[in-house]
Design a protein around this motif. Sequence first.
Motif, mmCIF file in Angstrom:
data_model
loop_
_atom_site.group_PDB
_atom_site.id
_atom_site.type_symbol
_atom_site.label_atom_id
_atom_site.label_comp_id
_atom_site.label_asym_id
_atom_site.label_seq_id
_atom_site.Cartn_x
_atom_site.Cartn_y
_atom_site.Cartn_z
ATOM 1 N N UNK A 144 81.601 -60.626 85.807
ATOM 2 C CA UNK A 144 80.406 -60.285 85.023
ATOM 3 C C UNK A 144 79.255 -59.951 85.971
ATOM 4 N N UNK A 145 78.740 -58.738 85.829
ATOM 5 C CA UNK A 145 77.593 -58.293 86.616
ATOM 6 C C UNK A 145 76.317 -58.822 85.959
ATOM 7 N N UNK A 191 63.205 -45.376 94.696
ATOM 8 C CA UNK A 191 63.553 -45.338 96.110
ATOM 9 C C UNK A 191 64.070 -46.666 96.625
ATOM 10 N N UNK A 192 64.715 -47.435 95.754
ATOM 11 C CA UNK A 192 65.219 -48.755 96.123
ATOM 12 C C UNK A 192 66.736 -48.802 96.010
ATOM 13 N N UNK A 193 67.324 -49.831 96.606
ATOM 14 C CA UNK A 193 68.737 -50.121 96.356
ATOM 15 C C UNK A 193 68.817 -50.995 95.106
ATOM 16 N N UNK A 194 69.990 -50.996 94.474
ATOM 17 C CA UNK A 194 70.191 -51.855 93.300
ATOM 18 C C UNK A 194 70.956 -53.095 93.737
ATOM 19 N N UNK A 195 70.359 -54.255 93.505
ATOM 20 C CA UNK A 195 70.965 -55.527 93.898
ATOM 21 C C UNK A 195 71.378 -56.294 92.655
ATOM 22 N N UNK A 196 72.526 -56.955 92.735
ATOM 23 C CA UNK A 196 73.029 -57.707 91.582
ATOM 24 C C UNK A 196 74.054 -58.730 92.045
ATOM 25 N N UNK A 197 74.445 -59.613 91.129
ATOM 26 C CA UNK A 197 75.529 -60.561 91.414
ATOM 27 C C UNK A 197 76.752 -60.191 90.588
ATOM 28 N N UNK A 256 77.086 -61.521 96.048
ATOM 29 C CA UNK A 256 75.806 -60.816 96.072
ATOM 30 C C UNK A 256 76.058 -59.395 96.556
ATOM 31 N N UNK A 257 75.631 -58.421 95.746
ATOM 32 C CA UNK A 257 76.014 -57.030 95.970
ATOM 33 C C UNK A 257 74.803 -56.109 96.020
ATOM 34 N N UNK A 258 75.026 -54.932 96.645
ATOM 35 C CA UNK A 258 73.947 -53.943 96.778
ATOM 36 C C UNK A 258 74.543 -52.537 96.733
ATOM 37 N N UNK A 259 73.922 -51.679 95.931
ATOM 38 C CA UNK A 259 74.324 -50.271 95.847
ATOM 39 C C UNK A 259 73.192 -49.401 96.378
ATOM 40 N N UNK A 260 73.546 -48.500 97.282
ATOM 41 C CA UNK A 260 72.594 -47.491 97.748
ATOM 42 C C UNK A 260 72.772 -46.259 96.857
ATOM 43 N N UNK A 261 71.794 -45.915 96.030
ATOM 44 C CA UNK A 261 71.955 -44.765 95.128
ATOM 45 C C UNK A 261 72.388 -43.510 95.880
ATOM 46 N N UNK A 262 73.395 -42.839 95.355
ATOM 47 C CA UNK A 262 73.884 -41.606 95.956
ATOM 48 C C UNK A 262 75.035 -41.798 96.921
ATOM 49 N N UNK A 263 75.302 -43.047 97.356
ATOM 50 C CA UNK A 263 76.423 -43.300 98.258
ATOM 51 C C UNK A 263 77.703 -43.464 97.422
ATOM 52 N N UNK A 264 78.670 -42.584 97.652
ATOM 53 C CA UNK A 264 79.870 -42.548 96.817
ATOM 54 C C UNK A 264 81.139 -42.709 97.658
ATOM 55 N N UNK A 265 82.193 -43.186 97.015
ATOM 56 C CA UNK A 265 83.505 -43.292 97.634
ATOM 57 C C UNK A 265 84.569 -43.171 96.564
ATOM 58 N N UNK A 266 85.775 -42.785 96.946
ATOM 59 C CA UNK A 266 86.851 -42.608 95.966
ATOM 60 C C UNK A 266 87.239 -43.943 95.332
ATOM 61 N N UNK A 267 87.333 -43.942 93.997
ATOM 62 C CA UNK A 267 87.748 -45.131 93.245
ATOM 63 C C UNK A 267 88.869 -44.743 92.296
ATOM 64 N N UNK A 268 89.910 -45.581 92.208
ATOM 65 C CA UNK A 268 91.039 -45.325 91.336
ATOM 66 C C UNK A 268 92.297 -45.021 92.141
ATOM 67 N N UNK A 269 93.424 -44.809 91.423
ATOM 68 C CA UNK A 269 93.638 -44.984 89.978
ATOM 69 C C UNK A 269 93.607 -46.467 89.579
#
Length: 490
Positions: A144-145, A191-197, A256-269
Amino acid sequence: MPVAPLHDLGAIIDALDKAGQLIRVRSEVDPVHQLASVASHFEGRAQAVLFEKVRGHEHPVFTGLYWSRELLAELIGAEEKKLASHISEKVKQWQTDPDHKTIDPQVVETGPVLEYTQPVVDLFKLPIPTHAERDGGPYIDAGVVVVRDPETGVRNASIQRFMMVDRDRLHINIDAGRHLQLALDHADKLGETLKFSLNIGVGPGLHFAAVTPAEAAPPDTDELGIASVFHGDPVELVRGDLPEVELVAHAMYSLECEIVPGELGDEGPFAEVTGYYAKVAPRPVVHVRAVHHRTNPVFQTILCGKEVWNSAGVLGEASVLGSVSKQVPGIKDVYFPHGGCGFYHAVVQIEQKRAGFAQLAVLSAFAAFPPLKMVTVVDEDVDIRNASEVEWALTTRLDPTTGVITVPAVFGHGLNPTFPNYFGAKIGFNATHPFPKTYSYERVRLKEYSIDGLDINVPEPGPRQSVVDKWVAAERAEHAAERRNSGAIM
């Protein structure tokens, strides 16, 4: 089942064990494919499964909490057939609380999840399983995020899938229309990163809060209050190391997690709710900055199939039941059958009050739960949980010239392959009798009599045999009798 605190998965597992509703797998299993395969042998039972020894890992894995509606209803104190209405009432209680002060989450100083913190982040130490044959890697699929929107400050809870790609990195699929995407957009704008648990191993109340449809929980409301209603007490949170990050105090694990907006990587299948694989695509990269867990944690995972269909479906049912009932008089019940992946087909039961209300129910259901692709409306004399009964209504009450409603080119669920880019067509069926009902649609009923006191002999069924097997057995018995008679003559 003994009553267990719904906020604590450890207490729930203990209660299941005492009630004989916990299957313990004591042999060592491989987290890659074998664990999910073994679990699938017990799928749908009113029992969950604990894997005590997971190859290469110190801690156990738990699954199956949501794959049986009987088990789930018993756990939260509801009748199985009234599960949707029970959940709907809980969500309504949260929605109608004037200020939410009695159910707002509380930030406390510490909690069990902080009993241990990894000195260096290493996701490889977590027993994260790989389920299906073509899955792109190990997946966290029951976490759960918990995030605060960087623009509004409002908390949001959601469940997304996370693919592990390195010791400290995950790739996430954010389902369109979820508030987590809105929070990420706001972070990007600021202009921030998104932080969450990311909280793994939580109680069903928090799970329900995370899968409550956006239509029932607007982005300006703190969804964690829904969990508080189910638990009977405010959800407890503890502060993380990252600013604005809050951890679920009684979770088994919290990342504890952080996303830099615009930074992408392959996910799946990944084996998804549809029974198909979600395709590989560039999706946000998640950097894990800290890993906290209990001294003796249990990792929770959810199998693709009945467990997903129930865990998401009952909240969809509750949302449709609550919303449609407000708009269309006479709505009795709603069920999301497993044939519709617990997500794409709603069967709505109605006691008709006026002609045309069944058609309104179709359209209202689509609005209440956008992932739906199909809605079938039946009368109150049809058991909506019995597929044969629903089919009977379709074949004897549906008028194809007036009872089929199509909605072309509308928003749906992108995981459904018939909705590429979340866009496709939907269909509804009015399988109700004409209003007012005529004699032709009077259903045959037997007069009920009790069998109490009647002298009835009910033999225990023996081993089942085919007609051929019975014939062979009879032939052998006949030949044996002939031989015995021949011997007696001699």
